[in-house]
Design a protein around this motif. Structure first.
Motif, PDB file in Angstrom:
ATOM      1  N   ARG A  71       2.574  -8.735  -2.600  1.00 26.10           N
ATOM      2  CA  ARG A  71       1.233  -9.043  -2.104  1.00 26.10           C
ATOM      3  C   ARG A  71       0.402  -9.831  -3.108  1.00 26.10           C
ATOM      4  N   GLY A  72       0.718  -9.686  -4.398  1.00 25.69           N
ATOM      5  CA  GLY A  72      -0.068 -10.377  -5.412  1.00 25.69           C
ATOM      6  C   GLY A  72      -1.488  -9.849  -5.448  1.00 25.69           C
ATOM      7  N   ASP A  73      -2.466 -10.739  -5.436  1.00 29.48           N
ATOM      8  CA  ASP A  73      -3.875 -10.338  -5.507  1.00 29.48           C
ATOM      9  C   ASP A  73      -4.478  -9.993  -4.140  1.00 29.48           C
ATOM     10  N   ARG A  74      -3.710 -10.229  -3.073  1.00 29.61           N
ATOM     11  CA  ARG A  74      -4.262  -9.964  -1.737  1.00 29.61           C
ATOM     12  C   ARG A  74      -4.334  -8.457  -1.479  1.00 29.61           C
ATOM     13  N   PRO A  75      -5.479  -7.954  -1.077  1.00 30.29           N
ATOM     14  CA  PRO A  75      -5.574  -6.520  -0.769  1.00 30.29           C
ATOM     15  C   PRO A  75      -4.825  -6.214   0.531  1.00 30.29           C
ATOM     16  N   GLU A 122      -1.986 -19.253   6.961  1.00 27.40           N
ATOM     17  CA  GLU A 122      -2.138 -19.604   8.369  1.00 27.40           C
ATOM     18  C   GLU A 122      -3.264 -18.788   9.008  1.00 27.40           C
ATOM     19  N   ARG A 123      -3.438 -17.554   8.484  1.00 26.42           N
ATOM     20  CA  ARG A 123      -4.504 -16.685   9.023  1.00 26.42           C
ATOM     21  C   ARG A 123      -5.333 -16.167   7.846  1.00 26.42           C
ATOM     22  N   PRO A 124      -6.225 -16.983   7.293  1.00 29.09           N
ATOM     23  CA  PRO A 124      -6.993 -16.554   6.128  1.00 29.09           C
ATOM     24  C   PRO A 124      -7.944 -15.413   6.453  1.00 29.09           C
ATOM     25  N   GLY A 125      -8.269 -14.657   5.413  1.00 26.98           N
ATOM     26  CA  GLY A 125      -9.208 -13.542   5.591  1.00 26.98           C
ATOM     27  C   GLY A 125      -8.489 -12.236   5.759  1.00 26.98           C
ATOM     28  N   VAL A 126      -9.118 -11.176   5.369  1.00 23.47           N
ATOM     29  CA  VAL A 126      -8.539  -9.839   5.468  1.00 23.47           C
ATOM     30  C   VAL A 126      -9.259  -9.055   6.539  1.00 23.47           C
ATOM     31  N   GLY A 127      -8.454  -8.398   7.394  1.00 28.69           N
ATOM     32  CA  GLY A 127      -9.064  -7.616   8.484  1.00 28.69           C
ATOM     33  C   GLY A 127      -9.294  -6.183   8.082  1.00 28.69           C
ATOM     34  N   LEU A 162       6.917 -15.942   2.514  1.00 26.18           N
ATOM     35  CA  LEU A 162       6.517 -15.747   3.914  1.00 26.18           C
ATOM     36  C   LEU A 162       5.154 -15.075   4.020  1.00 26.18           C
ATOM     37  N   LEU A 163       4.891 -14.091   3.159  1.00 21.88           N
ATOM     38  CA  LEU A 163       3.582 -13.418   3.188  1.00 21.88           C
ATOM     39  C   LEU A 163       2.461 -14.373   2.789  1.00 21.88           C
ATOM     40  N   GLU A 164       2.731 -15.215   1.795  1.00 27.29           N
ATOM     41  CA  GLU A 164       1.731 -16.209   1.382  1.00 27.29           C
ATOM     42  C   GLU A 164       1.480 -17.209   2.506  1.00 27.29           C
ATOM     43  N   GLN A 165       2.570 -17.659   3.132  1.00 25.47           N
ATOM     44  CA  GLN A 165       2.439 -18.615   4.240  1.00 25.47           C
ATOM     45  C   GLN A 165       1.632 -18.007   5.385  1.00 25.47           C
ATOM     46  N   ALA A 166       1.919 -16.754   5.708  1.00 20.73           N
ATOM     47  CA  ALA A 166       1.185 -16.081   6.790  1.00 20.73           C
ATOM     48  C   ALA A 166      -0.290 -15.937   6.454  1.00 20.73           C
ATOM     49  N   SER A 167      -0.597 -15.647   5.190  1.00 19.93           N
ATOM     50  CA  SER A 167      -2.005 -15.472   4.805  1.00 19.93           C
ATOM     51  C   SER A 167      -2.759 -16.794   4.834  1.00 19.93           C
TER      52      SER A 167
END
Length: 220
Positions: A115-119, A215-220, A208-213
């Protein structure tokens, strides 16, 4: 012989076709079981226009009999114990805690790696589609779905391209919705139903996770 999937991408596209009722719904979140579930889930998330994240599960193996699970832990601080195994083998609580701590370190390492820095996405109140590349005994999926419920998702859907009928029936009987295009009386090996079933690398998961993030920026 029934038609097999070309690869995980093809499997994900075929699986997504059975999940279109969840397309374009703002409450839907797709969670993948790494590593093999991620390429499948990526296609599902893309078709449903939904965000993608990982649900990491680590088995708690009995010391000296690591293949035998005395429980499992999952993302979100969830621990599930198999009390039958623990009581039968008289495993002390200190041993369970020791194994849990070790696997928790590995779980956190993988979460950081993938996930890296993405929560992580917040699953509370959401419809969560939990995806893997196949399901034989369903042990990892059971842990993942239990975790999703404990994290207060509104609803969870188990989605796999291929699975044993008995496992699907057991999970359905426990109140889960199971979506699976190919249910088999006997499933010796998930990989035998794929044309290409190479091991998914950590790098591919991250990509793939980076690509998906993106394509759909922002955290829900």
């Amino acid at each position: 012989m029934m038609k097999q999937f070309r690869d995980r991408k093809d499997a994900g596209q075929q699986l997504a076709a059975q999940l279109l009722a969840y397309r374009d719904r703002p409450d839907v979140l797709v969670l993948a079981l790494p590593r093999g579930g991620v390429p499948v889930a990526f296609e599902v998330a893309r078709q449903l226009h939904a965000p993608l994240d990982v649900m990491i599960v680590r088995k708690l193996g009995v010391p000296g009999q690591e293949e035998l699970a005395m429980g499992a832990i999952a993302s979100g601080g969830v621990r599930i114990l198999n009390h039958t195994v623990i009581n039968t083998l008289k495993i002390p609580e200190a041993v369970i805690d020791q194994v849990t701590a070790r696997e928790q370190q590995e779980l956190m390492r993988r979460e950081q790696l993938y996930r890296g820095d993405r929560p992580p996405y917040d699953v509370r109140g959401r419809t969560v589609v939990v995806v893997d590349d196949g399901m034989a005994t369903g042990a990892s999926m059971r842990a993942a779905v239990t975790a999703v419920k404990q994290l207060q998702a509104a609803r969870s859907i188990i989605a796999v391209p291929v699975a044993a009928i008995t496992t699907c029936d057991e999970l359905t009987a426990q109140g889960n919705e199971v979506v699976c295009p190919m249910k088999l009386d006997i499933l010796y090996s998930v990989g035998s139903w794929y044309g290409h079933f190479d091991q998914t690398s950590d790098k591919e998961v991250r990509t793939l996770l980076e690509q998906a993030s993106h394509e759909r920026p922002g955290v829900g």
